[in-house]
Structures are given as C-alpha cells and as structure tokens.
Enzyme design. Sequence first.
Site, PDB file in Angstrom:
ATOM      1  N   HIS A  12      -3.582 -16.033  34.662  1.00 27.69           N
ATOM      2  CA  HIS A  12      -4.769 -15.199  34.428  1.00 27.69           C
ATOM      3  C   HIS A  12      -5.848 -15.925  33.620  1.00 27.69           C
ATOM      4  O   HIS A  12      -6.623 -15.289  32.901  1.00 27.69           O
ATOM      5  CB  HIS A  12      -4.359 -13.890  33.743  1.00 27.69           C
ATOM      6  CG  HIS A  12      -3.709 -14.088  32.397  1.00 27.69           C
ATOM      7  ND1 HIS A  12      -2.649 -13.334  31.964  1.00 27.69           N
ATOM      8  CD2 HIS A  12      -3.969 -14.957  31.377  1.00 27.69           C
ATOM      9  CE1 HIS A  12      -2.297 -13.720  30.744  1.00 27.69           C
ATOM     10  NE2 HIS A  12      -3.082 -14.707  30.373  1.00 27.69           N
ATOM     11  N   HIS A  59      -4.556  -9.587  24.958  1.00 27.74           N
ATOM     12  CA  HIS A  59      -4.714 -10.724  24.037  1.00 27.74           C
ATOM     13  C   HIS A  59      -5.465 -10.279  22.788  1.00 27.74           C
ATOM     14  O   HIS A  59      -6.601 -10.695  22.540  1.00 27.74           O
ATOM     15  CB  HIS A  59      -5.463 -11.861  24.725  1.00 27.74           C
ATOM     16  CG  HIS A  59      -4.790 -12.398  25.952  1.00 27.74           C
ATOM     17  ND1 HIS A  59      -4.780 -11.742  27.165  1.00 27.74           N
ATOM     18  CD2 HIS A  59      -4.094 -13.548  26.157  1.00 27.74           C
ATOM     19  CE1 HIS A  59      -4.129 -12.461  28.059  1.00 27.74           C
ATOM     20  NE2 HIS A  59      -3.693 -13.561  27.486  1.00 27.74           N
ATOM     21  N   HIS A 193       1.560 -23.599  29.218  1.00 28.58           N
ATOM     22  CA  HIS A 193       0.348 -23.941  28.466  1.00 28.58           C
ATOM     23  C   HIS A 193       0.495 -23.651  26.987  1.00 28.58           C
ATOM     24  O   HIS A 193       1.170 -22.719  26.584  1.00 28.58           O
ATOM     25  CB  HIS A 193      -0.910 -23.280  29.014  1.00 28.58           C
ATOM     26  CG  HIS A 193      -1.020 -21.776  28.990  1.00 28.58           C
ATOM     27  ND1 HIS A 193      -0.137 -20.931  29.602  1.00 28.58           N
ATOM     28  CD2 HIS A 193      -1.980 -20.968  28.455  1.00 28.58           C
ATOM     29  CE1 HIS A 193      -0.545 -19.672  29.467  1.00 28.58           C
ATOM     30  NE2 HIS A 193      -1.648 -19.660  28.759  1.00 28.58           N
ATOM     31  N   GLU A 240       4.248 -16.419  28.331  1.00 33.31           N
ATOM     32  CA  GLU A 240       3.717 -15.304  29.141  1.00 33.31           C
ATOM     33  C   GLU A 240       4.510 -15.135  30.442  1.00 33.31           C
ATOM     34  O   GLU A 240       4.529 -14.057  31.037  1.00 33.31           O
ATOM     35  CB  GLU A 240       2.239 -15.558  29.506  1.00 33.31           C
ATOM     36  CG  GLU A 240       1.286 -15.424  28.334  1.00 33.31           C
ATOM     37  CD  GLU A 240      -0.165 -15.710  28.708  1.00 33.31           C
ATOM     38  OE1 GLU A 240      -1.043 -15.349  27.920  1.00 33.31           O
ATOM     39  OE2 GLU A 240      -0.440 -16.314  29.776  1.00 33.31           O
TER      40      GLU A 240
HETATM   41  C1  DHB Z   1      -6.232 -19.725  28.803  1.00 31.21           C
HETATM   42  C2  DHB Z   1      -5.048 -19.239  29.355  1.00 31.21           C
HETATM   43  C3  DHB Z   1      -4.587 -17.983  28.982  1.00 31.21           C
HETATM   44  O1  DHB Z   1      -3.432 -17.443  29.452  1.00 31.21           O
HETATM   45  C4  DHB Z   1      -5.321 -17.208  28.105  1.00 31.21           C
HETATM   46  O2  DHB Z   1      -4.874 -15.977  27.828  1.00 31.21           O
HETATM   47  C5  DHB Z   1      -6.477 -17.690  27.556  1.00 31.21           C
HETATM   48  C6  DHB Z   1      -6.936 -18.967  27.895  1.00 31.21           C
HETATM   49  C7  DHB Z   1      -6.756 -21.058  29.199  1.00 31.21           C
HETATM   50  O3  DHB Z   1      -6.098 -21.782  29.923  1.00 31.21           O
HETATM   51  O4  DHB Z   1      -7.891 -21.392  28.798  1.00 31.21           O
HETATM   52 FE    FE Z   2      -3.029 -15.492  28.460  1.00 37.83          FE
END
Ligand code: DHB
Ligand code: FE
Length: 280
Positions: A12, A59, A193, A240
């Site tokens: 997302h 978030h 990530h 996540e």
């Molecule tokens: C990013 C990814 C995420 O899941 C999020 O909630 C906010 C930012 C990103 O890759 O920038």
């Molecule tokens: Fe996220």
Amino acid sequence: MARITAGIGTSHVPLLGRIIDIGESETEQWNPVFSGYDFTRQWIADEKPDVVILVYNDHATAFDMKLIPTFAIGCGEKYRPADEGFGARPVPEVQGSPDLAWHIAHSVIEQDFDLTIVNEMDVDHGLTVPLSLMFGQPEAWPCLVIPLAVNVLLYPAPNGRRCFNLGRAIARAVSSYDEDLNVQIWGTGGMSHQLLGERAGLINQAWDTAFMDQIVDRPEALAEIPQTEYIRETGTEGSEMVMWLVMRGALENKVTELHRHYHVPVSNTAIGHMVLKNDG
Ligand code: DHB
Ligand code: FE
C-alpha cells in the site's frame, strides 16, 4: 448466501497513490510497477465483487497512542479519505456495508475474537491505495468496503497464527450471512521494508518470494512465523505482511494463484501483489 470468492494481497505504498492521483502511472518510470496490476484491474471488472473486506493497518491516523485496537471492524455507512498531512487524497468516499459488518462482528466475537467496533473514522493510505491500485480513478468506488484494521504499529502486535485464525472466523461469519453477495477479502501491506533507523532500506527478496510461495500451498506453516522473525528478516514495516494471513485464513485450504507481481524498489519498499481464487 454470501460467499468469499477470492483474496487479493497487495502493498500500500503511499507514493503509488500519489502517482495515480497526478496521472503519472503510465509513464516509462512507473509503468513497470503499475502494469503488474493490469491483470487484476481487468479481472476485477469482470468479477464485480459486491463487498470487499479490506484488511489494512492504520498508520497513526484514526488510532494513535490514545487508543490502539488490535483488531477493529468498520461498521459505519461511510469513511472519508484521511488528511495525512498533505490534504486528503482526491479519491471517492468509501461506502461501508453496515449490515454485513455487524453480522461479522457478532459472529467473530462469538467465536472468541475480540473486535473493536468502529462507526466513524477516516481511512488512510493503508486502505485507499489498494483501492486505487485495483480500480484506478472512478467517480465512485464500484463496491462496498468493510475496513478491518490490524495493529502492526505498536507492540505487542498480533502474530501470524492469530491473524490466520481471524481469517477463518471471518469466513465462517460470511458464509452464515443470508444475502447473496460476492465478497472478496484483501490483505494489504508489506512486502519487506524498513523506513527508519540504521536498517532503513532493508529489502529481502528471497524471504518475500518464499512468503508468496508458501501463502498459496503452505499457509498453516507460514502462519507459525512469529512477529519477531518478520521484523528481523523483513524490517519493522515488513511485519505488515501478517495482514495477508487474515486474507489467506478466510480462503479455502486449496486456492489457485491467478496472478503474482513483485517489484523492487518502490520508495524504500519491495511491493508485492497476488490474486488467489477460492477453489471451494
Ligand atoms: C511506505 C510504505 C508503507 O507501508 C507505508 O505505510 C508508508 C511508506 C514507503 O515505502 O514509502
Ligand atoms: Fe504501511
């Protein structure tokens, strides 16, 4: 009878929402990312789900340190796209499905799951970006949406096993709803990530690929992986991915993988996307 016909998994990343909003998703730079959703946009236009149960994480937009539900279900009539600091995204309001949502709440709580019932909240990129990825830029979203929020931000966060079992309970709830409805369940977030700290930029393609393989054929084994392993192997935000297990738990044991897409990197993040059809 209502029936869960398919599951979708997708990242997302908020930047992708921004790129769609400014009309740049077909540029040379972005086409490799967005073309991975072409299959799904076509497929879902044919499938025409009535309702999507959209498993996502907030978030720190609707929930913050004042109140953090582990699992929350949206039982409201509608949800506004949230202002996350740059104004609300120019996307349609999300229409809820209160009758089905209350039925799921009732059934799942009777199956010993604690759900927080939410009647009013704004929805952030965790929910609106997946809608944009699947449906583009319509005047109105073509289906009703039941937001199902999972806390993956503040610890303790639920493990994969609990998420998987919640999916099972949701499937029982949906199949005991009288109206003829085509219901899909989407699990969102991930892939690997880490946005902040010393390990910012961490991506683990091998782990992500194994996750996507196992979610098809060995979901029960996958569900045993604890939160700590997600964080160690895929970064703090990689955790996540447990939300994909809510989606998988709501499908039959045997599913068909209709589509898969994986791209590195978008922003600092590996993005993944799958479409799983219920064989039952
Ligand atoms: C990013 C990814 C995420 O899941 C999020 O909630 C906010 C930012 C990103 O890759 O920038
Ligand atoms: Fe996220």
